[in-house]
Motif scaffolding. Sequence first.
Motif, PDB file in Angstrom:
ATOM      1  N   ALA A  28       0.831  -1.201   0.000  1.00 53.13           N
ATOM      2  CA  ALA A  28       0.000   0.000   0.000  1.00 53.13           C
ATOM      3  C   ALA A  28       0.867   1.254   0.000  1.00 53.13           C
ATOM      4  O   ALA A  28       0.603   2.204  -0.742  1.00 53.13           O
ATOM      5  CB  ALA A  28      -0.923  -0.002   1.214  1.00 53.13           C
ATOM      6  N   VAL A  29       1.907   1.251   0.840  1.00 53.40           N
ATOM      7  CA  VAL A  29       2.802   2.405   0.935  1.00 53.40           C
ATOM      8  C   VAL A  29       3.464   2.682  -0.416  1.00 53.40           C
ATOM      9  O   VAL A  29       3.582   3.843  -0.850  1.00 53.40           O
ATOM     10  CB  VAL A  29       3.871   2.172   2.025  1.00 53.40           C
ATOM     11  CG1 VAL A  29       4.994   3.192   1.910  1.00 53.40           C
ATOM     12  CG2 VAL A  29       3.232   2.241   3.416  1.00 53.40           C
ATOM     13  N   LEU A  30       3.884   1.620  -1.097  1.00 52.46           N
ATOM     14  CA  LEU A  30       4.527   1.778  -2.402  1.00 52.46           C
ATOM     15  C   LEU A  30       3.551   2.285  -3.466  1.00 52.46           C
ATOM     16  O   LEU A  30       3.972   2.802  -4.507  1.00 52.46           O
ATOM     17  CB  LEU A  30       5.143   0.454  -2.851  1.00 52.46           C
ATOM     18  CG  LEU A  30       6.317  -0.057  -2.010  1.00 52.46           C
ATOM     19  CD1 LEU A  30       6.776  -1.427  -2.500  1.00 52.46           C
ATOM     20  CD2 LEU A  30       7.472   0.937  -2.020  1.00 52.46           C
ATOM     21  N   SER A  31       2.250   2.133  -3.217  1.00 48.82           N
ATOM     22  CA  SER A  31       1.233   2.558  -4.185  1.00 48.82           C
ATOM     23  C   SER A  31       0.700   3.961  -3.911  1.00 48.82           C
ATOM     24  O   SER A  31      -0.029   4.505  -4.737  1.00 48.82           O
ATOM     25  CB  SER A  31       0.063   1.559  -4.180  1.00 48.82           C
ATOM     26  OG  SER A  31       0.507   0.260  -4.495  1.00 48.82           O
ATOM     27  N   PRO A  51       3.157  10.637  -3.336  1.00 41.74           N
ATOM     28  CA  PRO A  51       4.016  11.262  -2.310  1.00 41.74           C
ATOM     29  C   PRO A  51       3.258  12.050  -1.250  1.00 41.74           C
ATOM     30  O   PRO A  51       3.505  11.872  -0.049  1.00 41.74           O
ATOM     31  CB  PRO A  51       4.935  12.171  -3.143  1.00 41.74           C
ATOM     32  CG  PRO A  51       5.034  11.477  -4.463  1.00 41.74           C
ATOM     33  CD  PRO A  51       3.683  10.873  -4.697  1.00 41.74           C
ATOM     34  N   ILE A  52       2.320  12.895  -1.643  1.00 43.56           N
ATOM     35  CA  ILE A  52       1.586  13.699  -0.670  1.00 43.56           C
ATOM     36  C   ILE A  52       0.697  12.817   0.198  1.00 43.56           C
ATOM     37  O   ILE A  52       0.519  13.073   1.405  1.00 43.56           O
ATOM     38  CB  ILE A  52       0.745  14.801  -1.377  1.00 43.56           C
ATOM     39  CG1 ILE A  52       0.142  15.753  -0.341  1.00 43.56           C
ATOM     40  CG2 ILE A  52      -0.327  14.184  -2.245  1.00 43.56           C
ATOM     41  CD1 ILE A  52       1.156  16.504   0.473  1.00 43.56           C
ATOM     42  N   GLU A  53       0.136  11.760  -0.382  1.00 44.38           N
ATOM     43  CA  GLU A  53      -0.677  10.819   0.392  1.00 44.38           C
ATOM     44  C   GLU A  53       0.185  10.104   1.417  1.00 44.38           C
ATOM     45  O   GLU A  53      -0.229   9.907   2.565  1.00 44.38           O
ATOM     46  CB  GLU A  53      -1.344   9.820  -0.544  1.00 44.38           C
ATOM     47  CG  GLU A  53      -2.371  10.424  -1.487  1.00 44.38           C
ATOM     48  CD  GLU A  53      -2.842   9.441  -2.547  1.00 44.38           C
ATOM     49  OE1 GLU A  53      -3.799   9.771  -3.275  1.00 44.38           O
ATOM     50  OE2 GLU A  53      -2.241   8.339  -2.664  1.00 44.38           O
ATOM     51  N   SER A  92       1.398   8.942   6.789  1.00 38.10           N
ATOM     52  CA  SER A  92       2.505   8.278   7.488  1.00 38.10           C
ATOM     53  C   SER A  92       2.256   8.094   8.988  1.00 38.10           C
ATOM     54  O   SER A  92       2.631   7.049   9.541  1.00 38.10           O
ATOM     55  CB  SER A  92       3.821   9.027   7.247  1.00 38.10           C
ATOM     56  OG  SER A  92       3.727  10.369   7.668  1.00 38.10           O
ATOM     57  N   PRO A  93       1.602   9.053   9.699  1.00 33.75           N
ATOM     58  CA  PRO A  93       1.312   8.780  11.114  1.00 33.75           C
ATOM     59  C   PRO A  93       0.406   7.567  11.304  1.00 33.75           C
ATOM     60  O   PRO A  93       0.618   6.770  12.221  1.00 33.75           O
ATOM     61  CB  PRO A  93       0.619  10.069  11.578  1.00 33.75           C
ATOM     62  CG  PRO A  93       1.130  11.122  10.661  1.00 33.75           C
ATOM     63  CD  PRO A  93       1.254  10.443   9.333  1.00 33.75           C
TER      64      PRO A  93
END
Length: 319
Positions: A126-129, A132-134, A139-140
Motif C-alpha cells: 500500500a505504501v509503495l502505491s 508522495p503527498i498521500e 505516514s502517522p
Amino acid sequence: MIKVSGLSSVKYYDALLSLFLGLFIIQFAFRQFLQPIIPFTPAPANVLTAMGLIGTFSVAALSVTIPFLIYETKIPLRLLYLVVVTTALWGGVALSYLYPTYYITWPWITLSLLLWGLTILSIIMAVLSLRPIELILLSPAVLLQLTSLLGYIMNLLTEYYLIPAMGLTTQLVYPTVLLTVIGALTLTALALMGLKTGVKAMTGYVLSGLTAVSLSLPLYQLTVGNVFMQHIIDMVFAMGFGILTPPTSVPLMSIILGLYVFSTLVLIVNGATNNRRYLYLAALAVTYVSTALTPHSLSIYFASVASSSLAVSYIGKAN
C-alpha cells in the motif's frame, strides 16, 4: 500490472470496498467501542443487546466480504492471501467447537504469524502505491499500524515464549498518543485537499462536520475543567478505543476524536463525489487507526488491515 476489465469491474470493486468500509465502521461503533463500555452505560439492556448483535453480525459479514475483496484485488499473492485469511477467519470458528483451546496450539500460532507477515507485506504494498503527498499525510497512521503490529509480536513473545518483552510495549504508549494527535491533523489535511463544490458534495461536508461536532463537543464540554469526569472518560477511552492517556488530556482527545470522524467522513464524501481514490484512502485510514489502538488478537483485524491495504495497492496499479 493489473488490468481493469471495463467500467462494470471498477464499479463492482468500488461497491465491494464500500460494503467492507461500511461494515467495518459499524463493527467498530457497535462492537469494538460499545462492547467494553456497555456495563457502564445507563441505556436500557435491550437496546444495548441489539447494538451488540449488530456489531457481531457486522463482523460475520466482514468475514464473508473480505475474501471476495481479496480475490478481486488480483494481486500476485492473492491465492495465498485468500487461503490464509479465510482459514484464519473461519478456521477458528470451526475449531472452537472441536477444540476450544485451539488458539494456543502451534499450528494456530504459526498461522497467526503467517497472517501477521502477510499483513506487514500488504502495508508495504500500500505504501509503495501511495502518491508522495498521500504517503506524507498518511505516514502517522501507517506508523500507528506498524507500532501496533510490533506490539502484537511483543505480546506473543511474552505469552507463548515467556520472554519479558512487555517493557518495550509500555515505552510505546506516549509515542502512540503523539502519532494519534499528529495523525488526526494530517488526515484532516488530506481530506480537505479533495474538497469539491456542488450541492451533493457540500451537503456531505456539512453533515460530516455536524456528525463530528455532535460526537466530540459533548465530551469536551463534559470534561473540560471537570477532573472527576476526566478520570471517568479516560477509562472509557481506554476500554473503548485502547487509548491510554493522562486524564487531563481527555478534552484534547475529544477534539482529536472529532477530527478523525470528520476527516474520515469527508474522505468518503470525496470518494463518492470527486475521485474514487479517496474512498480507498478512507478505508485505509479507518482500518489503520482503529485497529492500531487495539491489541491485534483477533484475525478480523489483521484481515481488515490487509484488505484495505491491498485495495489501495489495487487502485494504485489500476490507475
